[in-house]
Scaffold this motif. Sequence first.
Motif, PDB file in Angstrom:
ATOM      1  N   UNK A 146     -14.918  29.321   0.513  1.00 61.75           N
ATOM      2  CA  UNK A 146     -15.133  28.085  -0.237  1.00 61.75           C
ATOM      3  C   UNK A 146     -16.315  28.165  -1.191  1.00 61.75           C
ATOM      4  N   UNK A 147     -17.340  28.949  -0.852  1.00 61.82           N
ATOM      5  CA  UNK A 147     -18.491  29.085  -1.751  1.00 61.82           C
ATOM      6  C   UNK A 147     -18.046  29.728  -3.056  1.00 61.82           C
ATOM      7  N   UNK A 148     -17.286  30.798  -2.963  1.00 64.44           N
ATOM      8  CA  UNK A 148     -16.792  31.479  -4.174  1.00 64.44           C
ATOM      9  C   UNK A 148     -15.822  30.569  -4.944  1.00 64.44           C
ATOM     10  N   UNK A 149     -15.012  29.807  -4.224  1.00 63.98           N
ATOM     11  CA  UNK A 149     -14.117  28.847  -4.876  1.00 63.98           C
ATOM     12  C   UNK A 149     -14.912  27.819  -5.664  1.00 63.98           C
ATOM     13  N   UNK A 153     -14.729  27.298  -9.658  1.00 74.13           N
ATOM     14  CA  UNK A 153     -14.338  25.994 -10.209  1.00 74.13           C
ATOM     15  C   UNK A 153     -15.427  25.423 -11.117  1.00 74.13           C
ATOM     16  N   UNK A 154     -16.698  25.647 -10.756  1.00 73.97           N
ATOM     17  CA  UNK A 154     -17.794  25.167 -11.597  1.00 73.97           C
ATOM     18  C   UNK A 154     -17.778  25.879 -12.955  1.00 73.97           C
ATOM     19  N   UNK A 155     -17.564  27.181 -12.943  1.00 74.16           N
ATOM     20  CA  UNK A 155     -17.520  27.941 -14.197  1.00 74.16           C
ATOM     21  C   UNK A 155     -16.332  27.526 -15.059  1.00 74.16           C
ATOM     22  N   UNK A 156     -15.186  27.305 -14.424  1.00 72.49           N
ATOM     23  CA  UNK A 156     -14.004  26.852 -15.162  1.00 72.49           C
ATOM     24  C   UNK A 156     -14.242  25.470 -15.768  1.00 72.49           C
ATOM     25  N   UNK A 157     -14.913  24.593 -15.006  1.00 73.53           N
ATOM     26  CA  UNK A 157     -15.202  23.247 -15.496  1.00 73.53           C
ATOM     27  C   UNK A 157     -16.186  23.273 -16.669  1.00 73.53           C
ATOM     28  N   UNK A 158     -17.027  24.303 -16.711  1.00 73.08           N
ATOM     29  CA  UNK A 158     -17.988  24.433 -17.808  1.00 73.08           C
ATOM     30  C   UNK A 158     -17.370  25.059 -19.059  1.00 73.08           C
ATOM     31  N   UNK A 163     -10.777  34.854 -16.853  1.00 70.18           N
ATOM     32  CA  UNK A 163     -11.226  36.252 -16.916  1.00 70.18           C
ATOM     33  C   UNK A 163     -12.749  36.333 -16.868  1.00 70.18           C
ATOM     34  N   UNK A 164     -13.419  35.509 -17.672  1.00 71.69           N
ATOM     35  CA  UNK A 164     -14.880  35.514 -17.710  1.00 71.69           C
ATOM     36  C   UNK A 164     -15.461  35.083 -16.361  1.00 71.69           C
ATOM     37  N   UNK A 165     -14.912  34.002 -15.807  1.00 71.18           N
ATOM     38  CA  UNK A 165     -15.433  33.475 -14.539  1.00 71.18           C
ATOM     39  C   UNK A 165     -15.247  34.477 -13.408  1.00 71.18           C
ATOM     40  N   UNK A 185     -24.303  33.418 -12.097  1.00 71.93           N
ATOM     41  CA  UNK A 185     -23.108  33.639 -12.916  1.00 71.93           C
ATOM     42  C   UNK A 185     -23.350  33.194 -14.350  1.00 71.93           C
ATOM     43  N   UNK A 186     -24.038  32.061 -14.537  1.00 72.43           N
ATOM     44  CA  UNK A 186     -24.348  31.584 -15.892  1.00 72.43           C
ATOM     45  C   UNK A 186     -25.269  32.561 -16.622  1.00 72.43           C
TER      46      UNK A 186
END
Length: 192
Positions: A146-149, A153-158, A163-165, A185-186
């Motif tokens: 769930x942490x990786x999920x 999801x946070x990266x996708x929402x941003x 591919x990048x996420x 990740x950011x």
Amino acid sequence: MIGRLTGLIAEKNPPQIVLDVGGIGYELDVPMSTFYNLPGAGERTTLLTHLAVREDGHFLYGFLSEAERFAFRLLLKISGIGARTALAVLSGLSVGDLAAAVTRQEIGRLIKIPGIGKKTAERLLLELKGKLAEVGGAAPGVVADTVRDDILNALLALGYNDKEANAALKQLPADVATADGIRQALKLLSKV
């Protein structure tokens, strides 16, 4: 039934190719994931196939992997999903990504595929649930993490694409916390 063809690539016109097998040119529609991994024109390749016989003709579809063909056949069994839509799904997501999206019930990833609306995406998630896990190549530990999920999801929402996420996610330590993982990740993504 034609299950496999081996021959020379005579033509490549996405999403269709012509495979020359002993002087006979077979027209095959392929998902873009297969198309991009094919060798150049004049080179030899082997494709797994699916033959669809309809009243308006015989149609042949080609795949580089058994996982893609299996997913294509599963998609065809879903009411309202035809071959073009199934190819679009496999062109928009790898089998592993599709399996992960179904496991996580991520409707947003499916809606991004051209030709897939909300209702079709909901039907896909419902009908494919539990059917792609063993084929998708996604390890159960990764899908259940769930942490990786949450980081993904946070990266996708941003606004980052899949591919990048996922590339940034692979570079994170295994035991990273959600907030730290997003920050790291950011930073990784800002360097690209």
